[in-house]
Enzyme design. Structure first.
Site, PDB file in Angstrom:
ATOM      1  N   CYS A 398       0.826  -1.203  -0.017  1.00  0.00           N
ATOM      2  CA  CYS A 398       0.102   0.064   0.129  1.00  0.00           C
ATOM      3  C   CYS A 398       0.816   1.217   0.017  1.00  0.00           C
ATOM      4  CB  CYS A 398      -1.026  -0.084   1.129  1.00  0.00           C
ATOM      5  SG  CYS A 398      -2.492   0.894   0.844  1.00  0.00           S
ATOM      6  N   HIS A 525      -3.586  -4.905   0.650  1.00  0.00           N
ATOM      7  CA  HIS A 525      -2.769  -5.499   1.855  1.00  0.00           C
ATOM      8  C   HIS A 525      -3.144  -7.104   1.906  1.00  0.00           C
ATOM      9  CE1 HIS A 525      -2.358  -1.831   4.088  1.00  0.00           C
ATOM     10  NE2 HIS A 525      -3.408  -1.236   3.542  1.00  0.00           N
ATOM     11  N   GLU A 527      -1.752  -9.200   3.582  1.00  0.00           N
ATOM     12  CA  GLU A 527      -1.424  -9.773   4.549  1.00  0.00           C
ATOM     13  C   GLU A 527      -2.895 -10.298   5.429  1.00  0.00           C
ATOM     14  OE1 GLU A 527      -0.822  -6.568   3.828  1.00  0.00           O
ATOM     15  OE2 GLU A 527      -1.249  -4.977   5.796  1.00  0.00           O
TER      16      GLU A 527
HETATM   17  N1  GLN Z   1      -1.770   6.652   2.834  1.00  0.00           N
HETATM   18  C1  GLN Z   1      -1.891   5.840   1.884  1.00  0.00           C
HETATM   19  C2  GLN Z   1      -3.297   6.256   1.064  1.00  0.00           C
HETATM   20  O1  GLN Z   1      -4.150   6.384   1.889  1.00  0.00           O
HETATM   21  C3  GLN Z   1      -1.359   4.625   2.075  1.00  0.00           C
HETATM   22  C4  GLN Z   1      -2.565   3.784   2.843  1.00  0.00           C
HETATM   23  C5  GLN Z   1      -1.988   2.360   3.472  1.00  0.00           C
HETATM   24  O2  GLN Z   1      -0.933   2.093   3.287  1.00  0.00           O
HETATM   25  N2  GLN Z   1      -2.790   1.586   3.980  1.00  0.00           N
HETATM   26  O3  GLN Z   1      -3.355   5.817  -0.207  1.00  0.00           O
END
Ligand code: GLN
Length: 562
Positions: A398, A525, A527
């Protein structure tokens, strides 16, 4: 429906969640279908707006629910897919009651905690417990309910009262209360102390709930005398005093419960002895014992913002664990505060800077996990650059993917001021931008959340091979920003491969670099869907690459074993 309620006393952080999910595992191993509910008595509607510094990771569900990390434990332990309604908070309950009141549903009555809030809690529990979560049809047999916090907290009172009423209405054959407590050892004499447990049981009784079981946390196994004392003073049969003493890893806990015949006692109370089988836990035994024997380790540099509290990245750590066990390796997660890698740190705290770089250089692979806000961003960019240039395996999750795009634009495209508008909204080279559907005024539940589809663009990439060449993959998301669609052309031309895109083809989901042993960035994600025994493909790829086994795995293996 049979309910198992797990409450906690004496202190917080006793591992109530792990205890509750382990009870679920043992009952599932007896052939029962198990679901779970986590009650968080705080006023937040959900965990979405809570800081990982304070509360640990925000776990994301398929349906986009942003929930307490304990739901992650339940999903991993019970191998189920929960819904956002499986996490009850005071905020949600009050909101539903107030909405009803505004609609006029209470027909002019005075709306009160008892009976309206308590009824709403009972109805919620009863209706959510029957939602199938294991892919089969029809309701589960058992619902494990974990009440967050410690008995006696003001916030949990309406829940306790609702649960008391539920217990009364369904009866002892359908409701079993397990109270998790602590048995400390004081002084040099080393006596196991039962008084704190006695007090917390008394508190529970004063609220109308009688524990059927005690699950006593202790460093060493409980002595027979301690159990007798607990039984006598807490009014719990000695066979129902379970002991969860410290074990080398959490997979031992279901085994510990089985060895104490917890399943037998619970099934007896539920009148299910004739129906349920004896628990089959071979897989758990094998995993717990294998892990204890692992000697070779792999060093993973985790470069993040919230490294002070490792629970902030709980699912990432679990996913690494799953991948490492599949490779017969012990994970050695080396935490690096991203800001320690930055040049400023070299001036202010040179030792911390040198130590951070030492750890990074010594690692077998680098992982930059998700995150929000601008602290440590430069350090993460330096880590991604280091991994790219030195051909060290890199997984960016992300934010970690967005970081690798910024780094590539700066170093390879020469756009020195390239940035995400999250960190610099005036940047002339916005390679990562706010998504059109986002909200700038409301933080709760307004991100791109939950399970979303990624179409793999080519079978000729590491990602496709690790996922075993599907057309698409479904992973969970939680973000507000995305790679700028207007910059894709130049980035691709410069060698960044976007091997996964969403269904519109405009949103970049997975990137890779050729000419590198393993450099993958993923907007989702992965995970959150990793399971023991079924590690997430990209985490497995990272660990294999870190130990020089990725190519061999890909060329030889299409059938599962590592
Ligand atoms: N801050 C970034 C976004 O909002 C990444 C978010 C995250 O890593 N979950 O896109």
């Amino acid at each position: 429906m049979k309910y198992v309620l797990v409450t906690g006393g004496v202190v917080s952080g006793l591992g109530k969640g792990v205890t509750a999910s382990s009870v679920g595992v043992v009952l599932k191993a007896c052939g029962l279908r198990v679901t779970s509910i986590k009650i968080d008595p705080y006023l937040n509607t959900d965990a979405g707006t809570m800081s990982p510094f304070e509360h640990g990771e925000v776990f994301v569900l398929d349906d986009g629910g942003e929930v307490d990390l304990d739901l992650g434990n339940y999903e991993r332990f019970l191998d189920v897919t929960l819904t956002k309604d499986n996490n009850i908070t005071t905020g949600k309950i009050y909101q539903s009651v107030i909405d009803k009141e505004r609609r006029g549903d209470y027909l002019g009555k005075t709306v009160q905690v008892v009976p309206h809030i308590t009824d709403a809690i009972k109805n919620w529990i009863e209706s959510v417990s029957v939602i199938p979560v294991d892919g089969k049809e029809g309701p589960a047999d058992v619902c494990v309910i974990e009440l967050g916090g410690t008995v006696g907290d003001i916030e949990s009172m309406p829940f306790i009262e609702a649960l008391r009423q539920l217990y009364f209405s369904v009866g002892q054959n359908n409701f079993c209360l397990i109270h998790v407590s602590l048995i400390p050892v004081l002084g040099v004499v080393g006596e196991q102390k039962t008084k704190p447990t006695q007090h917390s049981v008394r508190e529970l009784r004063a609220l109308g709930l009688t524990p059927n079981f005690l699950a006593c946390r202790s460093a060493q196994p409980l002595l027979e005398g301690t159990k007798q004392k607990l039984s006598q003073f807490c009014h719990v049969p000695i066979g129902n005093i379970l002991n969860i003493h410290d074990v080398p890893n959490i997979w031992h806990i279901p085994l510990l419960l089985k060895s104490q015949n917890a399943h037998h006692a619970i099934l007896k109370q539920f009148d299910l002895l004739g129906v349920a089988a004896s628990p089959e836990l071979q897989e758990w035994t094998q995993r717990a014992e294998t892990f204890d024997k692992l000697t070779n380790s792999v060093r993973i540099a985790m470069v993040g913002k919230y490294v002070g509290l490792t629970d902030s990245y709980l699912s990432v750590v679990k996913a690494l664990l799953h991948a490492c066990i599949a490779c017969s390796l012990k994970p050695s997660v080396e935490w690096i505060a991203a800001s320690d890698l930055e040049d400023d740190c070299a001036i202010q705290t040179p030792e911390a800077h040198a130590a951070a770089w030492g750890t990074l250089r010594n690692a077998n692979c680098v992982l930059v996990p998700g995150g929000f806000g601008d602290r440590g961003i430069q350090g993460m960019i330096l880590a991604a650059k280091y991994a790219r240039e030195n051909k060290v395996p890199y997984l960016g999750i992300c934010l970690g993917m967005q970081i690798s795009v910024i780094e590539y634009a700066r170093s390879v495209l020469g756009l020195e001021d390239a940035n995400s508008t999250e960190f610099d909204d005036q940047t002339p080279n916005p390679v990562v931008i706010f998504m059109p559907e986002g909200s700038r005024t409301h933080m709760g539940s307004t991100m791109r959340l939950g399970c979303r589809r990624t179409l793999l663009q080519t079978p000729d990439c590491v990602t496709a091979k690790l996922y075993r060449n599907p057309e698409y993959v479904d992973e969970r998301h939680r973000h507000r920003y995305e790679v700028n669609p207007d910059m894709i052309g130049v980035l691709e031309k410069a060698g960044l491969r976007f091997v996964g895109k969403d269904e519109s083809g405009k949103r970049m989901e997975i990137l890779e670099l050729s000419d590198h042993p393993f450099f993958v960035g993923v907007q989702s994600h992965p995970e959150f869907k990793s399971r023991p025994g079924r590690p997430s493909a990209l985490f497995l790829g990272l660990i294999l690459a870190a130990t020089g086994r990725l190519e061999a795995y890909i060329s030889k293996n299409q059938n599962g074993s590592v």
